[in-house]
Design a protein around this motif. Structure first.
Motif, PDB file in Angstrom:
ATOM      1  N   PRO A  67     -32.152 -15.563 -20.034  1.00 36.80           N
ATOM      2  CA  PRO A  67     -31.396 -15.483 -21.027  1.00 36.80           C
ATOM      3  C   PRO A  67     -31.241 -16.783 -21.876  1.00 36.80           C
ATOM      4  N   ARG A  68     -31.544 -17.819 -20.862  1.00 43.67           N
ATOM      5  CA  ARG A  68     -31.433 -19.166 -21.562  1.00 43.67           C
ATOM      6  C   ARG A  68     -32.693 -19.367 -22.357  1.00 43.67           C
ATOM      7  N   VAL A  69     -33.947 -19.018 -21.940  1.00 46.70           N
ATOM      8  CA  VAL A  69     -35.110 -19.378 -22.699  1.00 46.70           C
ATOM      9  C   VAL A  69     -35.140 -18.370 -23.893  1.00 46.70           C
ATOM     10  N   ARG A  70     -34.743 -17.285 -23.774  1.00 42.61           N
ATOM     11  CA  ARG A  70     -34.715 -16.297 -24.890  1.00 42.61           C
ATOM     12  C   ARG A  70     -34.027 -16.673 -26.299  1.00 42.61           C
ATOM     13  N   ASP A  71     -33.064 -17.703 -25.997  1.00 41.01           N
ATOM     14  CA  ASP A  71     -32.576 -18.356 -27.006  1.00 41.01           C
ATOM     15  C   ASP A  71     -33.044 -19.673 -27.405  1.00 41.01           C
ATOM     16  N   MET A  72     -33.871 -20.096 -26.903  1.00 36.02           N
ATOM     17  CA  MET A  72     -34.229 -21.430 -26.849  1.00 36.02           C
ATOM     18  C   MET A  72     -35.603 -21.647 -27.624  1.00 36.02           C
ATOM     19  N   GLY A  73     -35.867 -22.619 -28.352  1.00 31.44           N
ATOM     20  CA  GLY A  73     -37.355 -22.920 -28.893  1.00 31.44           C
ATOM     21  C   GLY A  73     -37.907 -23.584 -27.802  1.00 31.44           C
ATOM     22  N   SER A  74     -39.256 -23.804 -28.184  1.00 36.46           N
ATOM     23  CA  SER A  74     -40.034 -24.395 -27.285  1.00 36.46           C
ATOM     24  C   SER A  74     -39.875 -25.903 -27.422  1.00 36.46           C
ATOM     25  N   ARG A  75     -39.227 -26.688 -28.559  1.00 33.98           N
ATOM     26  CA  ARG A  75     -38.920 -27.936 -28.265  1.00 33.98           C
ATOM     27  C   ARG A  75     -37.664 -28.194 -27.595  1.00 33.98           C
ATOM     28  N   GLN A  76     -36.876 -27.570 -27.727  1.00 36.15           N
ATOM     29  CA  GLN A  76     -35.677 -27.764 -27.125  1.00 36.15           C
ATOM     30  C   GLN A  76     -36.017 -27.499 -25.262  1.00 36.15           C
ATOM     31  N   VAL A  78     -38.969 -27.891 -24.143  1.00 34.68           N
ATOM     32  CA  VAL A  78     -39.811 -29.236 -23.563  1.00 34.68           C
ATOM     33  C   VAL A  78     -38.628 -30.475 -23.061  1.00 34.68           C
ATOM     34  N   SER A  79     -37.837 -30.681 -24.030  1.00 33.10           N
ATOM     35  CA  SER A  79     -36.801 -31.700 -24.133  1.00 33.10           C
ATOM     36  C   SER A  79     -35.945 -31.110 -22.806  1.00 33.10           C
ATOM     37  N   LEU A  80     -35.440 -30.202 -22.443  1.00 33.31           N
ATOM     38  CA  LEU A  80     -34.626 -30.176 -21.219  1.00 33.31           C
ATOM     39  C   LEU A  80     -35.488 -30.141 -20.081  1.00 33.31           C
ATOM     40  N   VAL A  81     -36.469 -29.634 -19.896  1.00 36.35           N
ATOM     41  CA  VAL A  81     -37.390 -29.637 -18.809  1.00 36.35           C
ATOM     42  C   VAL A  81     -37.913 -31.239 -18.411  1.00 36.35           C
ATOM     43  N   LEU A  82     -38.410 -31.896 -19.447  1.00 34.71           N
ATOM     44  CA  LEU A  82     -38.935 -33.012 -19.091  1.00 34.71           C
ATOM     45  C   LEU A  82     -37.995 -34.250 -19.171  1.00 34.71           C
ATOM     46  N   ARG A  83     -36.914 -34.047 -19.857  1.00 31.83           N
ATOM     47  CA  ARG A  83     -36.470 -35.330 -20.088  1.00 31.83           C
ATOM     48  C   ARG A  83     -34.881 -35.402 -19.600  1.00 31.83           C
ATOM     49  N   ARG A  84     -34.517 -34.445 -19.042  1.00 36.28           N
ATOM     50  CA  ARG A  84     -32.916 -34.440 -18.766  1.00 36.28           C
ATOM     51  C   ARG A  84     -32.875 -33.688 -17.193  1.00 36.28           C
ATOM     52  N   GLU A 124     -43.826 -35.726 -13.221  1.00 33.68           N
ATOM     53  CA  GLU A 124     -44.831 -34.826 -12.579  1.00 33.68           C
ATOM     54  C   GLU A 124     -45.855 -34.225 -13.480  1.00 33.68           C
ATOM     55  N   PRO A 125     -47.197 -34.659 -12.930  1.00 33.71           N
ATOM     56  CA  PRO A 125     -48.538 -34.551 -13.743  1.00 33.71           C
ATOM     57  C   PRO A 125     -48.742 -32.872 -14.130  1.00 33.71           C
ATOM     58  N   SER A 126     -48.637 -32.006 -13.116  1.00 31.73           N
ATOM     59  CA  SER A 126     -48.712 -30.711 -13.220  1.00 31.73           C
ATOM     60  C   SER A 126     -47.824 -29.848 -14.091  1.00 31.73           C
ATOM     61  N   VAL A 127     -46.440 -30.506 -14.312  1.00 32.71           N
ATOM     62  CA  VAL A 127     -45.657 -29.885 -15.101  1.00 32.71           C
ATOM     63  C   VAL A 127     -45.970 -30.504 -16.354  1.00 32.71           C
ATOM     64  N   ASN A 128     -46.149 -31.664 -16.512  1.00 30.84           N
ATOM     65  CA  ASN A 128     -46.191 -32.537 -17.883  1.00 30.84           C
ATOM     66  C   ASN A 128     -47.277 -31.862 -18.623  1.00 30.84           C
ATOM     67  N   TYR A 135     -43.528 -22.683 -20.862  1.00 30.00           N
ATOM     68  CA  TYR A 135     -42.752 -22.092 -22.081  1.00 30.00           C
ATOM     69  C   TYR A 135     -43.144 -21.029 -22.236  1.00 30.00           C
ATOM     70  N   ALA A 136     -44.674 -20.738 -22.478  1.00 31.11           N
ATOM     71  CA  ALA A 136     -45.485 -19.295 -22.726  1.00 31.11           C
ATOM     72  C   ALA A 136     -44.926 -18.260 -21.610  1.00 31.11           C
ATOM     73  N   TYR A 137     -45.134 -18.649 -20.357  1.00 27.42           N
ATOM     74  CA  TYR A 137     -44.662 -17.749 -19.400  1.00 27.42           C
ATOM     75  C   TYR A 137     -43.317 -17.317 -19.482  1.00 27.42           C
ATOM     76  N   LEU A 138     -42.335 -18.130 -19.549  1.00 28.26           N
ATOM     77  CA  LEU A 138     -40.947 -17.812 -19.303  1.00 28.26           C
ATOM     78  C   LEU A 138     -40.525 -17.375 -20.575  1.00 28.26           C
ATOM     79  N   SER A 139     -41.053 -17.575 -22.024  1.00 32.84           N
ATOM     80  CA  SER A 139     -40.653 -16.826 -23.234  1.00 32.84           C
ATOM     81  C   SER A 139     -41.300 -15.406 -23.059  1.00 32.84           C
ATOM     82  N   ALA A 140     -42.304 -15.201 -22.479  1.00 30.90           N
ATOM     83  CA  ALA A 140     -42.856 -13.899 -22.286  1.00 30.90           C
ATOM     84  C   ALA A 140     -41.945 -13.045 -21.446  1.00 30.90           C
ATOM     85  N   ARG A 141     -41.398 -13.788 -20.433  1.00 33.58           N
ATOM     86  CA  ARG A 141     -40.624 -12.957 -19.525  1.00 33.58           C
ATOM     87  C   ARG A 141     -39.383 -12.603 -20.148  1.00 33.58           C
TER      88      ARG A 141
END
Length: 153
Positions: A67-76, A78-84, A124-128, A135-141
Protein backbone atom coordinates in the motif's frame (compact mmCIF):
# COMPACT_ATOMS: atom_id res chain seq x y z
CA UNK A 1 -8.18 -5.39 -62.13
CA UNK A 2 -10.94 -5.20 -59.52
CA UNK A 3 -9.48 -8.28 -57.78
CA UNK A 4 -6.05 -6.65 -57.59
CA UNK A 5 -7.59 -3.46 -56.20
CA UNK A 6 -9.50 -5.44 -53.56
CA UNK A 7 -6.34 -7.33 -52.58
CA UNK A 8 -4.44 -4.05 -52.28
CA UNK A 9 -7.15 -2.53 -50.07
CA UNK A 10 -7.15 -5.66 -47.93
CA UNK A 11 -3.37 -5.48 -47.48
CA UNK A 12 -3.52 -1.78 -46.60
CA UNK A 13 -6.18 -2.55 -43.98
CA UNK A 14 -3.95 -5.26 -42.47
CA UNK A 15 -0.98 -2.92 -42.37
CA UNK A 16 -3.03 -0.35 -40.45
CA UNK A 17 -4.09 -3.02 -37.94
CA UNK A 18 -0.49 -4.17 -37.43
CA UNK A 19 0.66 -0.59 -36.98
CA UNK A 20 -2.11 0.04 -34.45
CA UNK A 21 -1.11 -3.04 -32.46
CA UNK A 22 2.51 -1.93 -32.43
CA UNK A 23 1.55 1.51 -31.16
CA UNK A 24 -0.61 0.00 -28.42
CA UNK A 25 2.24 -2.29 -27.36
CA UNK A 26 4.67 0.64 -27.34
CA UNK A 27 2.28 2.71 -25.18
CA UNK A 28 1.86 -0.22 -22.79
CA UNK A 29 5.65 -0.57 -22.51
CA UNK A 30 6.08 3.18 -21.91
CA UNK A 31 3.46 3.11 -19.14
CA UNK A 32 5.45 0.55 -17.14
CA UNK A 33 8.01 1.91 -14.71
CA UNK A 34 11.60 1.56 -15.91
CA UNK A 35 13.62 -1.29 -14.53
CA UNK A 36 13.54 -5.05 -14.40
CA UNK A 37 10.88 -6.65 -12.21
CA UNK A 38 12.97 -9.83 -12.03
CA UNK A 39 16.16 -8.04 -10.96
CA UNK A 40 14.17 -6.00 -8.43
CA UNK A 41 12.72 -9.22 -7.04
CA UNK A 42 16.24 -10.63 -6.61
CA UNK A 43 17.43 -7.51 -4.76
CA UNK A 44 14.29 -7.52 -2.64
CA UNK A 45 14.76 -11.17 -1.69
CA UNK A 46 18.39 -10.53 -0.78
CA UNK A 47 18.09 -7.23 1.12
CA UNK A 48 14.47 -6.65 2.12
CA UNK A 49 12.53 -9.90 2.46
CA UNK A 50 14.14 -10.75 5.80
CA UNK A 51 12.10 -7.98 7.42
CA UNK A 52 9.28 -7.19 4.98
CA UNK A 53 8.54 -10.83 4.09
CA UNK A 54 9.20 -12.63 0.80
CA UNK A 55 6.04 -11.19 -0.78
CA UNK A 56 6.57 -7.63 0.58
CA UNK A 57 3.36 -7.95 2.60
CA UNK A 58 5.02 -7.29 5.95
CA UNK A 59 5.94 -9.18 9.09
CA UNK A 60 6.01 -8.40 12.79
CA UNK A 61 9.36 -6.70 12.16
CA UNK A 62 8.43 -4.46 9.22
CA UNK A 63 5.31 -3.12 7.47
CA UNK A 64 3.51 -4.24 4.31
CA UNK A 65 5.16 -2.25 1.51
CA UNK A 66 2.47 -2.71 -1.13
CA UNK A 67 0.00 0.00 0.00
CA UNK A 68 2.89 2.38 0.63
CA UNK A 69 4.48 1.88 -2.79
CA UNK A 70 1.08 1.99 -4.55
CA UNK A 71 0.75 5.66 -3.60
CA UNK A 72 4.41 6.53 -4.14
CA UNK A 73 6.26 7.70 -7.22
CA UNK A 74 9.70 6.48 -8.16
CA UNK A 75 11.44 9.66 -6.97
CA UNK A 76 9.91 9.45 -3.52
CA UNK A 77 10.73 5.75 -3.34
CA UNK A 78 14.39 6.35 -4.18
CA UNK A 79 14.60 9.17 -1.66
CA UNK A 80 13.14 7.08 1.17
CA UNK A 81 15.10 3.92 0.47
CA UNK A 82 18.51 5.41 -0.25
CA UNK A 83 18.71 8.52 1.90
CA UNK A 84 16.61 8.20 5.03
CA UNK A 85 16.48 5.97 8.03
CA UNK A 86 12.93 5.35 9.19
CA UNK A 87 12.93 6.75 12.69
CA UNK A 88 9.19 7.14 12.67
CA UNK A 89 9.86 10.84 12.39
CA UNK A 90 8.82 13.36 9.76
CA UNK A 91 11.33 13.29 6.86
CA UNK A 92 12.36 16.91 7.54
CA UNK A 93 13.44 16.10 11.09
CA UNK A 94 15.07 12.79 10.18
CA UNK A 95 17.17 14.44 7.48
CA UNK A 96 18.04 17.58 9.46
CA UNK A 97 21.68 18.57 9.88
CA UNK A 98 23.60 19.80 12.85
CA UNK A 99 23.30 19.29 16.57
CA UNK A 100 19.69 18.04 16.49
CA UNK A 101 20.62 15.25 14.11
CA UNK A 102 23.71 14.33 16.13
CA UNK A 103 21.63 14.12 19.30
CA UNK A 104 19.13 11.89 17.50
CA UNK A 105 21.93 9.64 16.25
CA UNK A 106 23.31 9.37 19.80
CA UNK A 107 19.89 8.36 21.11
CA UNK A 108 19.57 5.70 18.45
CA UNK A 109 23.07 4.33 19.00
CA UNK A 110 22.46 4.16 22.74
CA UNK A 111 18.98 2.70 22.09
CA UNK A 112 17.39 5.30 24.33
CA UNK A 113 14.19 6.50 22.75
CA UNK A 114 13.99 5.54 19.10
CA UNK A 115 14.22 2.13 17.54
CA UNK A 116 16.18 2.01 14.31
CA UNK A 117 13.96 -0.04 12.05
CA UNK A 118 15.30 0.36 8.53
CA UNK A 119 18.78 1.07 7.24
CA UNK A 120 19.46 3.69 4.63
CA UNK A 121 20.76 1.78 1.63
CA UNK A 122 22.74 4.62 0.07
CA UNK A 123 26.11 2.95 0.62
CA UNK A 124 25.03 -0.56 -0.42
CA UNK A 125 26.21 -1.18 -4.01
CA UNK A 126 23.67 -3.85 -4.92
CA UNK A 127 20.74 -1.68 -3.79
CA UNK A 128 22.19 1.52 -5.19
CA UNK A 129 22.80 -0.02 -8.61
CA UNK A 130 19.35 -1.63 -8.78
CA UNK A 131 17.07 0.86 -7.04
CA UNK A 132 15.03 1.35 -10.23
CA UNK A 133 14.63 -2.43 -10.50
CA UNK A 134 13.56 -2.63 -6.86
CA UNK A 135 10.92 0.03 -7.52
CA UNK A 136 9.78 -1.81 -10.67
CA UNK A 137 9.26 -5.01 -8.67
CA UNK A 138 7.48 -3.38 -5.74
CA UNK A 139 5.38 -1.20 -8.02
CA UNK A 140 4.33 -4.25 -10.06
CA UNK A 141 3.41 -6.05 -6.81
CA UNK A 142 1.52 -3.02 -5.52
CA UNK A 143 -0.43 -2.58 -8.77
CA UNK A 144 -1.30 -6.28 -8.99
CA UNK A 145 0.74 -6.86 -12.16
CA UNK A 146 3.11 -9.25 -10.33
CA UNK A 147 2.11 -11.94 -7.91
CA UNK A 148 4.18 -13.13 -4.93
CA UNK A 149 5.94 -15.81 -6.99
CA UNK A 150 9.27 -15.37 -8.75
CA UNK A 151 8.81 -13.17 -11.83
CA UNK A 152 9.81 -14.27 -15.31
CA UNK A 153 13.26 -13.17 -16.42
Amino acid sequence: MVGALMALLLLVGCAVEVQNRQAAQELKQLAKPPGSVYTGWRVFQDKCAGCHGPAATGTAAAPDLLPRVRDMGSRQFVSLVLRRYDWNLPPAKASSDGAAREALVDEIVQRKEYMLTMPAWQGEPSVNAHIVDLYAYLSARAQGAQGPARPAQ
